[in-house]
Design an enzyme around this catalytic site. Sequence first.
Site, mmCIF file in Angstrom:
data_model
loop_
_atom_site.group_PDB
_atom_site.id
_atom_site.type_symbol
_atom_site.label_atom_id
_atom_site.label_comp_id
_atom_site.label_asym_id
_atom_site.label_seq_id
_atom_site.Cartn_x
_atom_site.Cartn_y
_atom_site.Cartn_z
ATOM 1 N NE ARG A 116 1.355 -1.259 16.195
ATOM 2 C CZ ARG A 116 2.160 -0.200 16.140
ATOM 3 N NH1 ARG A 116 1.884 0.805 15.323
ATOM 4 N NH2 ARG A 116 3.249 -0.142 16.880
ATOM 5 C CD GLU B 220 9.626 -4.045 9.499
ATOM 6 O OE1 GLU B 220 8.635 -3.465 9.029
ATOM 7 O OE2 GLU B 220 10.188 -4.999 8.935
ATOM 8 C CG HIS C 93 6.270 -0.598 9.073
ATOM 9 N ND1 HIS C 93 5.947 -1.931 8.917
ATOM 10 C CD2 HIS C 93 5.091 0.077 9.125
ATOM 11 C CE1 HIS C 93 4.627 -2.055 8.886
ATOM 12 N NE2 HIS C 93 4.092 -0.866 9.009
ATOM 13 C CE LYS D 210 1.312 -0.095 7.082
ATOM 14 N NZ LYS D 210 1.053 -0.269 8.524
ATOM 15 C CB SER E 92 -0.579 3.628 15.611
ATOM 16 O OG SER E 92 -0.950 3.747 14.251
#
Length: 252
Positions: A44, A82, A140, A167, A228
């Site tokens: 990340r 997001e 997200h 995703k 995360s």
Amino acid sequence: MESKKIGEGNQPLICTPLVGKEQEDILRELENVLQKQPDLIEWRADFFAEIANTDQVLSIAQKIKGRAGDTPIIFTIRSVREGGQPISLTDREVLNLIKAVCRNTGIEYVDYELSYPEESFKELRHISAESNTKIIASYHNFNFTPKMEILINKIKDAQNLKADVAKIAVMAESLQDVLNVLDVTLEAKNTLRIPLISMAMGEYGSITRMIGGVFGSAVTFAIGESSSAPGQIPIDELKSVLSIIQKSVNQK
């Protein structure tokens, strides 16, 4: 050992994140995570304090890939919109950095959000094809779980943009939200041409991290050293749960 690929096999791959702010923190975290033998590692990079320094980012990415060996790496810059960390880069600079990672590091996957323009996706697709880097097109929502038809459309968008993996990650506020995410995952499994990573976040969402693979999610995220996202489970515990589920449903 041959690298595992997203969408192959009958059990979800376990991915652990790296969220250090400085190079030494990231590499120390990497060594600790590798001992727990995840199937994938996600860097990340939005947590990295010097993300605006392209040379530094590429150097660390190369070190991560070199030390990880056969364990595939996902490079991610999660945007604030997001759920990511605040960074100084513009959307164009984010795209340029991801393109540089594709060209120069050997990293296998890059995450790129569906909120970016279609033209940016096409631009990245061209570069990633040249470097044989796979694109995870992601959506997200850290606030709530959208309606099922919205999630299905997000997944279809990823496929239409010629992403390699779709995703979706949303915040579950109820058990009904969990059921909706699993229902969407099963529908995608039966209709989608590319693998799907799906999960609900939060207390209720932990359920999807454990059983999402039964419904068709190709990856689940676990805590290697640091979390995360809300609802992640320590990797050792998750491995045990997945092993039990694998036996109970008699998947082969």
